[in-house]
Design a protein around this motif. Structure first.
Motif, PDB file in Angstrom:
ATOM      1  N   THR A 111      44.289  13.279   4.950  1.00  0.00           N
ATOM      2  CA  THR A 111      45.550  12.569   5.200  1.00  0.00           C
ATOM      3  C   THR A 111      45.793  12.443   6.703  1.00  0.00           C
ATOM      4  OG1 THR A 111      46.548  13.221   3.101  1.00  0.00           O
ATOM      5  CG2 THR A 111      48.067  12.704   4.887  1.00  0.00           C
ATOM      6  N   GLN A 156      50.523   9.380   0.103  1.00  0.00           N
ATOM      7  CA  GLN A 156      50.199  10.323  -0.981  1.00  0.00           C
ATOM      8  C   GLN A 156      51.471  10.743  -1.735  1.00  0.00           C
ATOM      9  OE1 GLN A 156      48.062  13.698   0.598  1.00  0.00           O
ATOM     10  NE2 GLN A 156      47.374  14.367  -1.409  1.00  0.00           N
ATOM     11  N   ASP A 183      46.392   6.541   0.481  1.00  0.00           N
ATOM     12  CA  ASP A 183      46.167   7.980   0.374  1.00  0.00           C
ATOM     13  C   ASP A 183      46.329   8.403  -1.086  1.00  0.00           C
ATOM     14  OD1 ASP A 183      45.858  10.644   0.824  1.00  0.00           O
ATOM     15  OD2 ASP A 183      47.384  10.799   2.400  1.00  0.00           O
ATOM     16  N   GLU A 184      45.227   8.567  -1.760  1.00  0.00           N
ATOM     17  CA  GLU A 184      45.200   8.917  -3.191  1.00  0.00           C
ATOM     18  C   GLU A 184      46.157   8.049  -4.006  1.00  0.00           C
ATOM     19  OE1 GLU A 184      44.813  12.959  -4.332  1.00  0.00           O
ATOM     20  OE2 GLU A 184      44.369  13.593  -2.291  1.00  0.00           O
TER      21      GLU A 184
HETATM   22 MG   LIG Z   1      46.104  14.522   1.658  1.00  0.00          MG
END
Ligand SMILES: [Mg+2]
Ligand SMILES: Nc1ncnc2c1ncn2[C@@H]1O[C@H](COP(=O)(O)OP(=O)(O)OP(=O)(O)O)[C@@H](O)[C@H]1O
Length: 229
Positions: free
Chosen positions: A46, A91, A159-160
């Motif tokens: 991240t 995220q 992010d994810e």
């Molecule tokens: Mg992360």
């Protein structure tokens, strides 16, 4: 398009709780590429994405984006650049609590037919006028992705982005990202813990303890519809 050289990131420098998160990363992202970033939890993914996108300043090293050296720019210039070229899917979604999903999605950009049809396709119409805390994690995550897409930026950092989604929803979202990359040459840099997702990217970068330990091209890019979930 984005070239990071010997990038480091230290939090709380010279304090007792100093932590060196990025330890000299070289990474060049080329236009139109779909690059996935993988690595253990806490390895610095991240932080890497935030530094590459200008959301975090780097401690040492250099980042050149579209031939512009980001390190030399002041905050206002970085923000102007980010506003025009970069979208980021967080995220933790980062939706604004006291705005509905609809208001979050169109926070900075006008309503569009494209986004409206994705609201239906991704099945979040019924939640669209609810506040984030009244929605499921998956509904919030989809809204966060749509907010990023509404910008039509050249570079999309994710992010994810499917962390809260089931297999079917993940495929629906990823198929839109793959379509954007193919038809608009949108550059995508995406963090994932899911091996399947690396198969649809053209390149896989592995981060371990703040260093890049692998950087592999994928010569057999799968289409999302072929992923087994
Ligand atoms: Mg992360
Ligand atoms: N603002 C901050 N201040 C201090 N330390 C931080 C900060 N942001 C991140 N860190 C630390 O940096 C390290 C890497 O965090 P990061 O969030 O980049 O990892 P990650 O690879 O994305 O992990 P995950 O897969 O769990 O999301 C962690 O030890 C974290 O505590």
């Amino acid at each position: 398009m984005i070239k990071a050289t010997n990038m480091t990131k230290v939090f709380n420098a010279n304090k007792q709780n100093e932590i060196i998160v990025l330890k000299g990363i070289d990474l060049e992202i080329t236009e139109g590429e779909f690059c996935t970033i993988v690595g253990k939890s806490g390895s610095g993914k991240t932080t890497l994405l935030k530094c590459l996108s200008g959301l975090e300043t780097i401690t040492t090293g250099e980042i050149v984006m579209n031939k512009k050296n980001m390190v030399g720019l002041n905050k206002k210039e970085v923000n102007a650049f980010r506003r025009s070229d970069i979208s980021f899917v967080f995220q933790e979604y980062n939706l604004i609590d006291d705005l509905t999903l609809h208001e979050n999605i169109y926070l900075e950009h006008p309503t569009s037919e494209e986004i409206e049809s994705l609201i239906d396709e991704w099945d979040i119409r019924k939640a669209i006028h609810l506040f984030p805390e009244q929605c499921s994690g998956g509904q919030q995550q989809k809204a966060a992705i749509l907010r990023a897409l509404s910008k039509k930026a050249k570079i999309l950092f994710c992010d994810e982005p499917t962390g809260a989604l089931d297999g079917k929803s993940s495929k629906e979202v990823l198929s839109v990202l793959q379509r954007l990359q193919k038809s608009h040459r949108t550059t995508i840099v995406l963090i994932t813990h899911n091996d399947q997702i690396t198969h649809i990217s053209s390149r896989v970068v592995t981060i371990h303890d703040g260093k890049k330990i692998k950087d592999e091209q994928n010569s057999r890019v799968e289409i999302v519809e072929n992923l087994e979930w």
